[in-house]
Design an enzyme around this catalytic site. Sequence first.
Site, PDB file in Angstrom:
ATOM      1  N   TYR A  97       0.935  -1.194  -0.137  1.00 27.56           N
ATOM      2  CA  TYR A  97      -0.096  -0.036   0.016  1.00 27.56           C
ATOM      3  C   TYR A  97       0.872   1.216   0.034  1.00 27.56           C
ATOM      4  O   TYR A  97       0.843   2.229  -0.809  1.00 27.56           O
ATOM      5  CB  TYR A  97      -1.220  -0.029   1.131  1.00 27.56           C
ATOM      6  CG  TYR A  97      -1.894   1.131   1.482  1.00 27.56           C
ATOM      7  CD1 TYR A  97      -2.722   1.546   0.363  1.00 27.56           C
ATOM      8  CD2 TYR A  97      -1.582   2.055   2.340  1.00 27.56           C
ATOM      9  CE1 TYR A  97      -3.501   2.842   0.626  1.00 27.56           C
ATOM     10  CE2 TYR A  97      -2.107   3.142   2.793  1.00 27.56           C
ATOM     11  CZ  TYR A  97      -3.002   3.416   1.687  1.00 27.56           C
ATOM     12  OH  TYR A  97      -3.777   5.059   2.089  1.00 27.56           O
ATOM     13  N   GLU A 110     -11.569   5.524   5.361  1.00 23.58           N
ATOM     14  CA  GLU A 110     -11.237   6.237   6.199  1.00 23.58           C
ATOM     15  C   GLU A 110     -11.821   6.446   7.447  1.00 23.58           C
ATOM     16  O   GLU A 110     -11.807   6.329   8.576  1.00 23.58           O
ATOM     17  CB  GLU A 110     -10.560   7.846   5.759  1.00 23.58           C
ATOM     18  CG  GLU A 110      -9.253   7.796   4.824  1.00 23.58           C
ATOM     19  CD  GLU A 110      -8.049   7.331   5.474  1.00 23.58           C
ATOM     20  OE1 GLU A 110      -8.085   6.985   6.886  1.00 23.58           O
ATOM     21  OE2 GLU A 110      -7.132   6.966   4.753  1.00 23.58           O
ATOM     22  N   TRP A 118      -5.499   0.785  10.325  1.00 27.34           N
ATOM     23  CA  TRP A 118      -5.564   0.998   8.824  1.00 27.34           C
ATOM     24  C   TRP A 118      -5.290  -0.548   8.287  1.00 27.34           C
ATOM     25  O   TRP A 118      -5.721  -0.855   7.041  1.00 27.34           O
ATOM     26  CB  TRP A 118      -4.478   1.877   8.263  1.00 27.34           C
ATOM     27  CG  TRP A 118      -4.909   2.031   6.823  1.00 27.34           C
ATOM     28  CD1 TRP A 118      -3.916   1.816   5.749  1.00 27.34           C
ATOM     29  CD2 TRP A 118      -6.033   2.660   6.189  1.00 27.34           C
ATOM     30  NE1 TRP A 118      -4.574   2.277   4.648  1.00 27.34           N
ATOM     31  CE2 TRP A 118      -5.801   2.550   4.795  1.00 27.34           C
ATOM     32  CE3 TRP A 118      -7.196   3.052   6.469  1.00 27.34           C
ATOM     33  CZ2 TRP A 118      -6.545   2.951   3.965  1.00 27.34           C
ATOM     34  CZ3 TRP A 118      -8.049   3.384   5.543  1.00 27.34           C
ATOM     35  CH2 TRP A 118      -7.774   3.204   4.068  1.00 27.34           C
TER      36      TRP A 118
END
Length: 185
Positions: free
Chosen positions: A17, A39, A47
């Site tokens: 990522y 988000e 995350w």
Amino acid sequence: MMTTRCTWATTPLSITYHDVEWGVPLHDDTRLFEFLILEGAQAGLSWETILRKRDNYRKAFDRFNPNKIAKYDERKLTSLMSDAGIIRNRLKINSAVTNAIAFVQVQREFGTFADYVWEFVDGKPIKRKRGQAVAPRTPISDTLSKDLAKRGFKFVGSTICYAFMQAVGMVNDHDLTCFRYREVG
């Protein structure tokens, strides 16, 4: 030769990522909507958890098509609440629909969501200065958060907005020693 990257990228998933997506300036409305929803879903979680569930989110939420999501009914919301592949939080799931409706309205008003959101940084990424710490929020993310909330968006507090800005490249918060800092700058 050792590659130096941001210290938070430590797992294979977060490294990929980081190396491919994080901080790359993004102007595609569907992808911007995806990051806005993810988000918000991440609030209170890591995350990494969201990255692991990302493909499930894409499937469950019609590949983040805001026009489709804006039309979700109670039956679809109930189905999402039983989907173990996503975060099953009623407020977060409902906010995806609320945000889709608001997102489509922003597109109508500004032409694209990208045109709207990039105006907050005058159309170009902000670079973190040498010696400046990574902040959890900034005056710009405060302003973005307030404007999104005024337009009816949910799960768009200033910290979420700043994480969104980092993810979509509105801010280049790669460590100055990270190989990506210059690449995305």
